[in-house]
Design a protein around this motif. Structure first.
Motif, PDB file in Angstrom:
ATOM      1  N   ILE A  30      -7.276 -25.254   9.381  1.00 57.03           N
ATOM      2  CA  ILE A  30      -6.666 -25.542  10.677  1.00 57.03           C
ATOM      3  C   ILE A  30      -5.705 -24.416  11.047  1.00 57.03           C
ATOM      4  O   ILE A  30      -5.707 -23.925  12.172  1.00 57.03           O
ATOM      5  CB  ILE A  30      -5.923 -26.897  10.651  1.00 57.03           C
ATOM      6  N   ALA A  31      -4.900 -23.999  10.102  1.00 57.51           N
ATOM      7  CA  ALA A  31      -3.943 -22.925  10.368  1.00 57.51           C
ATOM      8  C   ALA A  31      -4.659 -21.630  10.724  1.00 57.51           C
ATOM      9  O   ALA A  31      -4.183 -20.854  11.548  1.00 57.51           O
ATOM     10  CB  ALA A  31      -3.047 -22.735   9.149  1.00 57.51           C
ATOM     11  N   ARG A  32      -5.783 -21.388  10.103  1.00 57.81           N
ATOM     12  CA  ARG A  32      -6.518 -20.157  10.372  1.00 57.81           C
ATOM     13  C   ARG A  32      -7.161 -20.200  11.760  1.00 57.81           C
ATOM     14  O   ARG A  32      -7.202 -19.202  12.471  1.00 57.81           O
ATOM     15  CB  ARG A  32      -7.599 -19.957   9.306  1.00 57.81           C
ATOM     16  N   ARG A  33      -7.656 -21.335  12.198  1.00 61.33           N
ATOM     17  CA  ARG A  33      -8.367 -21.446  13.476  1.00 61.33           C
ATOM     18  C   ARG A  33      -7.449 -21.556  14.680  1.00 61.33           C
ATOM     19  O   ARG A  33      -7.794 -21.118  15.765  1.00 61.33           O
ATOM     20  CB  ARG A  33      -9.294 -22.653  13.458  1.00 61.33           C
ATOM     21  N   LEU A  34      -6.284 -22.166  14.509  1.00 58.00           N
ATOM     22  CA  LEU A  34      -5.391 -22.378  15.645  1.00 58.00           C
ATOM     23  C   LEU A  34      -4.310 -21.323  15.681  1.00 58.00           C
ATOM     24  O   LEU A  34      -3.848 -20.855  14.632  1.00 58.00           O
ATOM     25  CB  LEU A  34      -4.750 -23.766  15.559  1.00 58.00           C
ATOM     26  N   PRO A  35      -3.843 -20.940  16.861  1.00 59.25           N
ATOM     27  CA  PRO A  35      -2.730 -19.975  16.927  1.00 59.25           C
ATOM     28  C   PRO A  35      -1.445 -20.645  16.470  1.00 59.25           C
ATOM     29  O   PRO A  35      -1.303 -21.864  16.553  1.00 59.25           O
ATOM     30  CB  PRO A  35      -2.669 -19.610  18.409  1.00 59.25           C
ATOM     31  N   PRO A  36      -0.503 -19.870  15.985  1.00 62.38           N
ATOM     32  CA  PRO A  36       0.767 -20.464  15.543  1.00 62.38           C
ATOM     33  C   PRO A  36       1.508 -21.063  16.737  1.00 62.38           C
ATOM     34  O   PRO A  36       1.369 -20.575  17.854  1.00 62.38           O
ATOM     35  CB  PRO A  36       1.537 -19.288  14.942  1.00 62.38           C
ATOM     36  N   PRO A  37       2.261 -22.119  16.512  1.00 62.03           N
ATOM     37  CA  PRO A  37       3.013 -22.732  17.616  1.00 62.03           C
ATOM     38  C   PRO A  37       4.083 -21.784  18.131  1.00 62.03           C
ATOM     39  O   PRO A  37       4.674 -21.016  17.381  1.00 62.03           O
ATOM     40  CB  PRO A  37       3.619 -23.987  16.993  1.00 62.03           C
ATOM     41  N   GLN A  38       4.320 -21.833  19.448  1.00 62.16           N
ATOM     42  CA  GLN A  38       5.331 -20.983  20.059  1.00 62.16           C
ATOM     43  C   GLN A  38       6.560 -21.831  20.367  1.00 62.16           C
ATOM     44  O   GLN A  38       6.430 -22.997  20.743  1.00 62.16           O
ATOM     45  CB  GLN A  38       4.799 -20.365  21.356  1.00 62.16           C
ATOM     46  N   GLU A  66     -18.326 -30.893  14.558  1.00 66.06           N
ATOM     47  CA  GLU A  66     -16.989 -30.482  14.985  1.00 66.06           C
ATOM     48  C   GLU A  66     -15.962 -31.572  14.721  1.00 66.06           C
ATOM     49  O   GLU A  66     -14.778 -31.307  14.603  1.00 66.06           O
ATOM     50  CB  GLU A  66     -16.975 -30.148  16.488  1.00 66.06           C
ATOM     51  N   SER A  67     -16.404 -32.809  14.656  1.00 63.57           N
ATOM     52  CA  SER A  67     -15.459 -33.897  14.451  1.00 63.57           C
ATOM     53  C   SER A  67     -15.096 -34.080  12.980  1.00 63.57           C
ATOM     54  O   SER A  67     -14.229 -34.882  12.660  1.00 63.57           O
ATOM     55  CB  SER A  67     -16.037 -35.203  15.006  1.00 63.57           C
ATOM     56  N   ALA A  68     -15.723 -33.352  12.100  1.00 67.10           N
ATOM     57  CA  ALA A  68     -15.388 -33.459  10.674  1.00 67.10           C
ATOM     58  C   ALA A  68     -13.976 -32.912  10.454  1.00 67.10           C
ATOM     59  O   ALA A  68     -13.542 -31.966  11.104  1.00 67.10           O
ATOM     60  CB  ALA A  68     -16.399 -32.678   9.844  1.00 67.10           C
ATOM     61  N   ALA A  69     -13.263 -33.515   9.534  1.00 67.31           N
ATOM     62  CA  ALA A  69     -11.887 -33.107   9.251  1.00 67.31           C
ATOM     63  C   ALA A  69     -11.882 -31.738   8.581  1.00 67.31           C
ATOM     64  O   ALA A  69     -12.700 -31.444   7.712  1.00 67.31           O
ATOM     65  CB  ALA A  69     -11.213 -34.131   8.352  1.00 67.31           C
ATOM     66  N   LEU A  70     -10.954 -30.895   9.023  1.00 66.05           N
ATOM     67  CA  LEU A  70     -10.811 -29.566   8.443  1.00 66.05           C
ATOM     68  C   LEU A  70      -9.686 -29.572   7.420  1.00 66.05           C
ATOM     69  O   LEU A  70      -8.688 -30.280   7.590  1.00 66.05           O
ATOM     70  CB  LEU A  70     -10.466 -28.547   9.531  1.00 66.05           C
TER      71      LEU A  70
END
Length: 109
Positions: free
Chosen positions: A93-101, A84-88
């Motif tokens: 990253i954009a696909r895994r995290l929700p867009p900022p609000q 999990e600590s490997a760099a994405l």
């Protein structure tokens, strides 16, 4: 003669009381022996069940061990601990995290 008859009846009554007491003592002893045997049987059953509980708890501890969980994680999900600590990549990253609000929406919620 009346004294002899009364004395005789008292002797018979005393003998009868002795016999009844002897039978009562015998029954009490036999009941105590049966009860003691039942207590021994129940104690043995309790010991068997406690041994089974210890066995099951050991099995649960083995199944819940971190090493086993890591092994199953790797086998079934293909994840390795520490990966999990490997760099994405940025796209990942954009696909895994929700867009900022925006801050305004957070304040209203």
């Amino acid at each position: 003669m009346a004294k002899i008859t009364v004395k005789r009846w008292l002797q018979v009554a005393a003998a009868l009381i002795v016999v009844v007491l002897a039978v009562g003592v015998y029954r009490a002893k036999s009941d105590a022996a049966r009860t003691e045997a039942e207590v021994r049987r129940l104690n043995g059953e309790i010991a068997e069940r406690e041994a089974r509980i210890r066995e099951l708890r050991a099995h649960i501890a083995e199944q819940e061990s971190p090493a086993r969980i890591e092994q199953l994680n790797e086998q079934r999900l293909g994840h390795v601990v520490g990966s999990e600590s490997a760099a994405l990549p940025e796209g990942e990253i954009a696909r895994r995290l929700p867009p900022p609000q925006p801050q305004e929406q957070k304040a209203r919620e």
